[in-house]
Design a protein around this motif. Structure first.
Motif, PDB file in Angstrom:
ATOM      1  N   ASN A 400     -13.755  53.556 -13.974  1.00 44.67           N
ATOM      2  CA  ASN A 400     -15.120  53.901 -13.592  1.00 44.67           C
ATOM      3  C   ASN A 400     -16.085  53.423 -14.672  1.00 44.67           C
ATOM      4  O   ASN A 400     -15.956  53.778 -15.836  1.00 44.67           O
ATOM      5  CB  ASN A 400     -15.207  55.430 -13.456  1.00 44.67           C
ATOM      6  N   LYS A 405     -21.459  58.398 -11.587  1.00 45.55           N
ATOM      7  CA  LYS A 405     -21.222  58.047 -10.179  1.00 45.55           C
ATOM      8  C   LYS A 405     -19.747  58.148  -9.802  1.00 45.55           C
ATOM      9  O   LYS A 405     -19.287  57.411  -8.933  1.00 45.55           O
ATOM     10  CB  LYS A 405     -21.719  56.607  -9.931  1.00 45.55           C
ATOM     11  N   SER A 406     -19.041  59.041 -10.463  1.00 47.60           N
ATOM     12  CA  SER A 406     -17.597  59.043 -10.186  1.00 47.60           C
ATOM     13  C   SER A 406     -17.295  59.491  -8.762  1.00 47.60           C
ATOM     14  O   SER A 406     -16.359  59.008  -8.130  1.00 47.60           O
ATOM     15  CB  SER A 406     -16.842  59.873 -11.219  1.00 47.60           C
ATOM     16  N   LYS A 407     -18.102  60.410  -8.245  1.00 49.44           N
ATOM     17  CA  LYS A 407     -17.863  60.851  -6.866  1.00 49.44           C
ATOM     18  C   LYS A 407     -17.999  59.687  -5.878  1.00 49.44           C
ATOM     19  O   LYS A 407     -17.173  59.512  -4.983  1.00 49.44           O
ATOM     20  CB  LYS A 407     -18.898  61.933  -6.506  1.00 49.44           C
ATOM     21  N   GLN A 408     -19.074  58.918  -6.108  1.00 44.31           N
ATOM     22  CA  GLN A 408     -19.307  57.769  -5.229  1.00 44.31           C
ATOM     23  C   GLN A 408     -18.154  56.768  -5.344  1.00 44.31           C
ATOM     24  O   GLN A 408     -17.718  56.187  -4.363  1.00 44.31           O
ATOM     25  CB  GLN A 408     -20.616  57.042  -5.605  1.00 44.31           C
ATOM     26  N   TYR A 410     -14.990  57.315  -6.139  1.00 46.17           N
ATOM     27  CA  TYR A 410     -13.754  57.729  -5.481  1.00 46.17           C
ATOM     28  C   TYR A 410     -13.891  57.707  -3.962  1.00 46.17           C
ATOM     29  O   TYR A 410     -12.963  57.353  -3.251  1.00 46.17           O
ATOM     30  CB  TYR A 410     -13.267  59.075  -6.032  1.00 46.17           C
ATOM     31  N   LYS A 411     -15.086  58.066  -3.493  1.00 47.35           N
ATOM     32  CA  LYS A 411     -15.296  58.004  -2.045  1.00 47.35           C
ATOM     33  C   LYS A 411     -15.198  56.554  -1.557  1.00 47.35           C
ATOM     34  O   LYS A 411     -14.560  56.255  -0.547  1.00 47.35           O
ATOM     35  CB  LYS A 411     -16.684  58.566  -1.713  1.00 47.35           C
ATOM     36  N   ASP A 414     -11.634  55.323  -1.645  1.00 43.28           N
ATOM     37  CA  ASP A 414     -10.932  55.949  -0.533  1.00 43.28           C
ATOM     38  C   ASP A 414     -11.202  55.236   0.787  1.00 43.28           C
ATOM     39  O   ASP A 414     -10.291  54.924   1.551  1.00 43.28           O
ATOM     40  CB  ASP A 414     -11.470  57.382  -0.425  1.00 43.28           C
ATOM     41  N   TYR A 454     -21.767  51.840  -2.045  1.00 40.86           N
ATOM     42  CA  TYR A 454     -21.568  53.215  -2.533  1.00 40.86           C
ATOM     43  C   TYR A 454     -22.324  53.501  -3.821  1.00 40.86           C
ATOM     44  O   TYR A 454     -22.307  54.621  -4.318  1.00 40.86           O
ATOM     45  CB  TYR A 454     -20.064  53.475  -2.739  1.00 40.86           C
ATOM     46  N   ALA A 456     -21.608  52.561  -6.808  1.00 42.83           N
ATOM     47  CA  ALA A 456     -20.694  52.855  -7.906  1.00 42.83           C
ATOM     48  C   ALA A 456     -20.302  51.568  -8.626  1.00 42.83           C
ATOM     49  O   ALA A 456     -20.318  50.491  -8.033  1.00 42.83           O
ATOM     50  CB  ALA A 456     -19.444  53.535  -7.367  1.00 42.83           C
ATOM     51  N   CYS A 458     -17.431  49.560 -11.146  1.00 46.57           N
ATOM     52  CA  CYS A 458     -16.069  49.642 -11.663  1.00 46.57           C
ATOM     53  C   CYS A 458     -15.746  48.438 -12.530  1.00 46.57           C
ATOM     54  O   CYS A 458     -16.417  47.406 -12.457  1.00 46.57           O
ATOM     55  CB  CYS A 458     -15.067  49.725 -10.511  1.00 46.57           C
TER      56      CYS A 458
END
Ligand code: G4P
Length: 529
Positions: A400, A405-408, A410-411, A414, A454, A456, A458
């Motif tokens: 990450n 923005k970790s939630k974004q 992982y979503k 996924d 998203y 996010a 990476c």
């Protein structure tokens, strides 16, 4: 029309080839014959052009095109033909493998000069394993290429097929005169005029007839007679049952670009190609003419427009009829879902449909409910088999890059994995996430999409893995498995479904491990019995 006749008139297939063999051109010509498009050039090539691999806009553009060409449907002589697009680019091979679970037959296109190429070999192997009926089309006869008999040999040897020529070329390249059609017993002369839609053929039911000499000249006529005698001596006669069982493959010759040999192919195809086939589920074999609807998701396509995050899930209808606004059971989630605007696909457009039949593909708008392989039914618990994951070729840690923005992230990961863009492995030791892909291109696609769809960010980190193997202990409690789990802990991970995976760093390690722990089976695909 009755339900049974609707099934009987459907042909759902895929065209597979190595890039550049002529898949797009052939698709287009088939649509022209069906009257579904009026001019060549209407079907956009769905391939990633050379040199465009790092051009994100190009990737996005291609993704847009691939929605449009994912399914092309048209009518021909009373049959409803559904062509499912199979990306030729090797980085998207997994997409193609999944699409092959939704076809009832395939046409394999081979370039007369290049012969059997790498991608063709891989894709045909998958079809062969599943006994999918195949027709071979040898393309570009207007160009100088390999000798027809040598090519047929190559197809048999490299692809492991048993062929039966249905047509045979008269000359090739500069001297290409046309084709003798063994199936219809006629000669079709090549004029090189690609605008010609309906070809003129001359019936030659007796090859010794003088008409043949008049038509193509004495020398060519003699050669053709010899060739056909050889063909009939060497190759088995066409046998529909054997073809349908996947044990015999008819071969046609032609030039897609010149619209030559395509009508013969299409006419034979509608006559011999299978109607929608029964499909095996974990529970039982499901037949297309059963009353109750069942179907499965073989492809998910994200919307390119960031304001509309919904996705399109492609469902192949296996049995019964799929109706609009009717609640269906999403088996994995045990939840009823209703679809108000299912899409059906035509040559160049998609439309909302009220009813679809076995063999058809419907596109359902999805806000994140579906994964590749999901089954929909009227209530029965059915799980369709046959969408395995193969070991990826590339492996990288994903990190990450924006802690806020970790939630974004992982979503996003996924959802992209649900779409089948790549595979995710979570290391047993420390929970770190590893992304496995078939081609390096996917890493760029993932990074770009995570950011643009998203919000996010990476980064990737290299990881030395040769192959991922799905681990099946014959006995979980035995000492051997315990020792394996302890010694190899650093190399063990779970895939998205929670199955145990061994990430072997080299071929050597893998072989040593297999030898050391004989009671454990190492599988190269996620689906095994
Ligand atoms: P693909 O989808 O399998 O990747 O192949 P595609 O149909 O895009 O065809 C690849 C190239 O081969 C194209 O040329 C196409 O025009 C050419 N082609 C297809 N069929 C025939 C044929 O029967 N004879 C000859 N001589 N060529 C054929 P290109 O120059 O790469 O693309 P384009 O600029 O023509 O679109």
């Amino acid at each position: 029309m009755s339900f049974k006749s609707e099934i009987a008139r459907r042909r759902t297939f895929g065209i597979i080839s190595h890039p550049d063999a002529g898949k797009t051109t052939l698709t287009e010509k088939l649509l022209l014959f069906g009257g579904a498009i009026q001019e060549a050039g209407a079907v956009k090539s769905n391939k990633i052009k050379k040199g465009a691999t790092s051009d994100f806009m190009e990737i996005e553009r291609q993704r847009g095109i691939s929605v449009a060409t994912s399914v092309l449907a048209f009518e021909y002589k009373g049959t409803k033909i559904n062509i499912l697009d199979t990306p030729g680019h090797k980085d998207f091979a997994e997409d193609t493998f999944r699409t092959l679970t939704a076809v009832d037959s395939v046409i394999v296109v081979i370039d007369v000069a290049k012969g059997v190429e790498e991608q063709t070999e891989k894709l045909v192997e998958v079809c062969r394993m599943r006994n999918i009926p195949m027709i071979v089309f040898i393309n570009k006869l207007d160009r100088e290429g390999k000798d027809a008999f040598d090519l047929l040999d190559e197809v048999e040897q490299k692809l492991g097929l048993k062929v039966t020529p249905m047509s045979f070329p008269i000359g090739m390249g500069y001297d290409f005169k046309g084709i003798y059609n063994l199936w219809e017993q006629n000669v079709n002369l090549f004029s090189g005029d690609s605008r010609k839609n309906i070809e003129e053929t001359t019936e030659i039911s007796d090859l010794s007839s003088e008409k043949l000499d008049e038509l193509i000249g004495d020398a060519s006529a003699e050669e053709l007679r010899d060739n056909i005698e050889l063909v009939q001596g060497i190759y088995p006669k066409f046998d529909k049952t054997k073809y349908l069982e996947g044990h015999l493959q008819p071969v046609f010759f032609g030039s897609a670009l010149n619209n030559f040999g395509v009508r013969e192919l299409l006419d034979a195809f509608v006559e011999i190609a299978p109607t929608p086939r029964a499909k095996q589920s974990e529970e039982r074999l499901v037949k297309p003419d059963e009353d109750k609807f069942t179907g499965f998701v073989f492809k998910i396509h994200a919307n390119m427009d960031p304001n509309h995050r919904d996705r399109l899930a492609f469902i192949k209808i296996v049995s019964g009829t799929f109706k609009r606004n009717t609640p269906y059971l999403h088996v994995r989630n045990n939840k009823k879902l209703k679809f108000s605007s299912p899409n059906a696909f035509f040559a160049e457009k998609k439309e909302i449909v009220d009813i679809s039949y076995p063999g058809d593909i419907v596109g359902l708008h999805d806000t994140g409910n579906f994964k590749i392989g999901d089954t929909l039914t009227e209530g029965e618990v059915i799980n369709y088999k046959g969408i395995p994951s193969f070991s990826p070729e590339h492996f990288r840690y994903i990190n990450n890059a924006d802690p806020l923005k970790s939630k974004q992230l992982y979503k996003g990961i996924d959802q992209l994995m649900d779409e089948g863009v790549a595979q995710l492995f979570t290391l047993e030791l420390n929970g770190r996430k590893v992304i496995g892909t078939v081609g390096a291109l996917q890493y760029e696609v993932i990074q770009y999409r995570l950011e643009h769809e998203y919000g996010a960010k990476c980064t990737y980190e290299n990881l030395n893995v040769h192959k991922a193997c799905w681990v099946e202990p014959t006995d979980k409690k035995n000492q051997e498995f315990e020792e394996f789990s302890r010694v190899k802990q650093r190399f063990l991970a779970k895939d998205k479904r929670g199955q145990l995976v061994f990430l072997a760093d080299s071929m050597f390690t893998l072989q040593m491990t297999q030898q050391k722990y004989p009671s454990i089976i190492f599988h190269f695909t996620s689906e095994y019995d």
